[in-house]
Design a protein around this motif. Structure first.
Motif, short mmCIF file in Angstrom:
data_model
loop_
_atom_site.label_atom_id
_atom_site.label_comp_id
_atom_site.label_asym_id
_atom_site.label_seq_id
_atom_site.Cartn_x
_atom_site.Cartn_y
_atom_site.Cartn_z
N TYR A 176 8.12 18.24 -3.25
CA TYR A 176 7.01 17.98 -2.39
C TYR A 176 6.26 16.77 -2.59
O TYR A 176 6.03 15.86 -1.65
N LYS A 177 6.10 16.52 -3.85
CA LYS A 177 5.57 15.05 -4.21
C LYS A 177 6.25 14.01 -3.67
O LYS A 177 5.73 12.97 -3.21
N THR A 178 7.64 13.91 -3.91
CA THR A 178 8.52 13.25 -3.24
C THR A 178 8.68 13.11 -1.71
O THR A 178 8.53 11.85 -1.44
N ALA A 179 8.30 14.07 -1.21
CA ALA A 179 8.08 14.09 0.38
C ALA A 179 6.90 13.31 0.79
O ALA A 179 6.81 12.62 1.64
N LEU A 180 5.86 13.75 0.00
CA LEU A 180 4.33 13.05 0.44
C LEU A 180 4.69 11.55 0.26
O LEU A 180 3.86 10.90 0.88
N TYR A 181 5.10 10.94 -0.71
CA TYR A 181 5.49 9.68 -0.88
C TYR A 181 6.44 9.07 -0.24
O TYR A 181 6.67 7.79 -0.26
N SER A 182 7.25 9.68 0.50
CA SER A 182 8.41 9.22 1.38
C SER A 182 8.27 8.20 2.24
O SER A 182 6.81 8.21 2.81
N THR A 183 9.01 7.15 2.84
CA THR A 183 8.80 6.33 3.75
C THR A 183 8.29 7.19 4.97
O THR A 183 7.79 6.60 5.94
N GLU A 184 8.96 8.17 5.16
CA GLU A 184 8.63 9.10 6.59
C GLU A 184 7.52 9.66 6.48
O GLU A 184 6.82 9.75 7.89
N TYR A 185 6.87 10.04 5.35
CA TYR A 185 5.67 10.79 5.60
C TYR A 185 4.41 10.31 5.12
O TYR A 185 3.20 10.50 5.19
N HIS A 186 4.34 9.49 4.11
CA HIS A 186 3.40 8.49 3.57
C HIS A 186 2.58 7.76 4.46
O HIS A 186 3.02 6.80 5.01
N PRO A 187 1.30 7.89 4.73
CA PRO A 187 0.66 7.12 5.46
C PRO A 187 -0.09 5.94 5.21
O PRO A 187 -0.06 5.79 3.82
N GLU A 188 -0.61 5.09 5.95
CA GLU A 188 -1.17 3.93 5.25
C GLU A 188 -2.52 4.49 4.82
O GLU A 188 -2.94 5.47 4.96
N GLU A 189 -3.01 3.95 3.64
CA GLU A 189 -3.88 4.18 2.63
C GLU A 189 -5.25 4.26 3.57
O GLU A 189 -6.19 5.16 3.25
N SER A 190 -5.15 3.46 4.34
CA SER A 190 -6.53 3.22 5.20
C SER A 190 -6.99 4.49 6.27
O SER A 190 -7.95 4.84 6.87
N THR A 191 -5.65 5.17 6.56
CA THR A 191 -5.54 6.50 7.42
C THR A 191 -5.96 7.79 6.40
O THR A 191 -5.75 7.57 5.16
N ASP A 192 -6.20 8.77 7.09
CA ASP A 192 -6.59 9.91 6.41
C ASP A 192 -5.63 11.17 6.65
O ASP A 192 -6.11 12.10 6.67
N GLU A 193 -4.35 10.81 7.10
CA GLU A 193 -3.43 12.00 7.62
C GLU A 193 -3.53 13.10 6.65
O GLU A 193 -3.30 14.61 6.93
N PHE A 194 -3.52 13.13 5.16
CA PHE A 194 -3.46 13.95 4.26
C PHE A 194 -4.62 15.19 4.42
O PHE A 194 -4.79 16.16 3.80
N ALA A 195 -5.55 14.63 5.11
CA ALA A 195 -6.64 15.40 5.26
C ALA A 195 -6.56 16.71 6.17
O ALA A 195 -7.32 17.57 6.32
N LYS A 196 -5.62 16.44 6.92
CA LYS A 196 -5.29 17.68 7.77
C LYS A 196 -4.08 18.49 7.20
O LYS A 196 -3.05 17.87 6.81
N ASP A 197 -4.65 19.87 7.19
CA ASP A 197 -3.75 20.98 6.93
C ASP A 197 -2.29 21.00 7.46
O ASP A 197 -1.28 21.04 6.81
#
Length: 275
Positions: A176-197
């Motif tokens: 899961y950590k690998t997926a979160l950091y992947s080019t496909e899913y990791h957002p720009e740090e200025s966005t807050d996509e990970f705040a969304k469940d």
């Protein structure tokens, strides 16, 4: 019949009476105007007081609202539900691998960190393979300082979700950590996509052990591991020698983060982990 003198005297009396009446009317008009002005001033003062009270009330409400603890503030004080596969106080120690050696690779990361994503994409597979091959154990400490620097709560929310994945299995956590950091899913740090469940669950559905995993999804939505995430973040803040992310320690010594698998192997060799 009136004589001329009487007419003159009468004219004077009429003129004097007219002047007196005019003065009286003017006095009365001035009194009425004064009363109107007084009423108007009272209305203005009353309205001003109401306005000031309204503003003060609004400010007070805003201050009260602003001082109310957020969900994460409450989580910081809540009882910790530690994920499975953890140890130590509040479950903030995560160690993986069956290495018979004493070698430990310790990774310090923040879910929103672009440098952490770059590290995962470049040497993550090699780092995980060394753990799987028994060259060393892997330890993880995850922080959330980027939420404070950038605003938002994506790091905390993603860390809580990582706790839910760790509760499933160590392998689910790593994948899961690998997926979160992947080019496909990791957002720009200025966005807050990970705040969304919903976004975190979407990423999890790319991991076999978490795909449509009801228990995992419920833990993410309910914030089961929010308190644990806050304690883990505190542990990161107290870590010695960690000034930024990513930080890698090999046997408690900070090393420069390698950018390629070959550079990673060299770092291990220089530290005496491999020959």
């Amino acid at each position: 019949m009136r004589v001329p003198g009487e007419i003159t005297n009468m004219s004077k009396r009429n003129s004097q009476a007219a002047k007196t009446a005019a003065r009286e009317r003017l006095r009365q008009e001035r009194e009425r105007q004064a009363k109107r002005d007084k009423v108007r001033r009272q209305v203005i003062v009353a309205a001003s007081i109401v306005g000031v009270l309204a503003i003060a009330g609004g400010i007070s409400y805003a201050v009260v609202q602003g001082n109310k603890p957020s969900g994460w503030d409450k989580a910081a004080e809540a009882k910790v539900v530690a994920p499975a596969n953890t140890s130590g106080k509040d479950g903030t120690t995560i160690v993986m691998g069956e290495s018979k050696s004493d070698n430990v690779i310790h990774l310090y990361e923040d879910p929103r960190c672009p440098g952490c994503a770059a590290m995962e994409q470049s040497i993550g597979e090699a780092v995980n393979k060394g753990m799987e091959d028994g060259d060393y154990k892997l330890s993880f400490t995850v922080g959330t300082f980027l939420d404070g620097n950038l605003g938002g709560e994506g790091s905390k929310n993603a860390l809580s979700a990582l706790g839910a994945a760790l509760n499933v299995s160590p392998e689910a956590f790593v994948d899961y950590k690998t997926a979160l950091y992947s080019t496909e899913y990791h957002p720009e740090e200025s966005t807050d996509e990970f705040a969304k469940d919903d976004y975190l669950i979407k990423v999890a559905n790319s991991v076999d052990a978490l795909k449509n995993n009801k228990k995992f999804q419920d833990a993410v939505k309910k914030g089961t591991y929010d308190a644990w995430a806050m304690r883990m973040s505190d542990s990161f803040d107290k870590a010695e020698g960690v000034q930024s992310t990513p930080t890698i320690k090999i046997n408690d010594k900070v090393v420069e983060t390698p950018s390629t698998p070959d550079a990673w192997q060299k770092a291990l060799k220089d530290a005496g982990v491999t020959k």
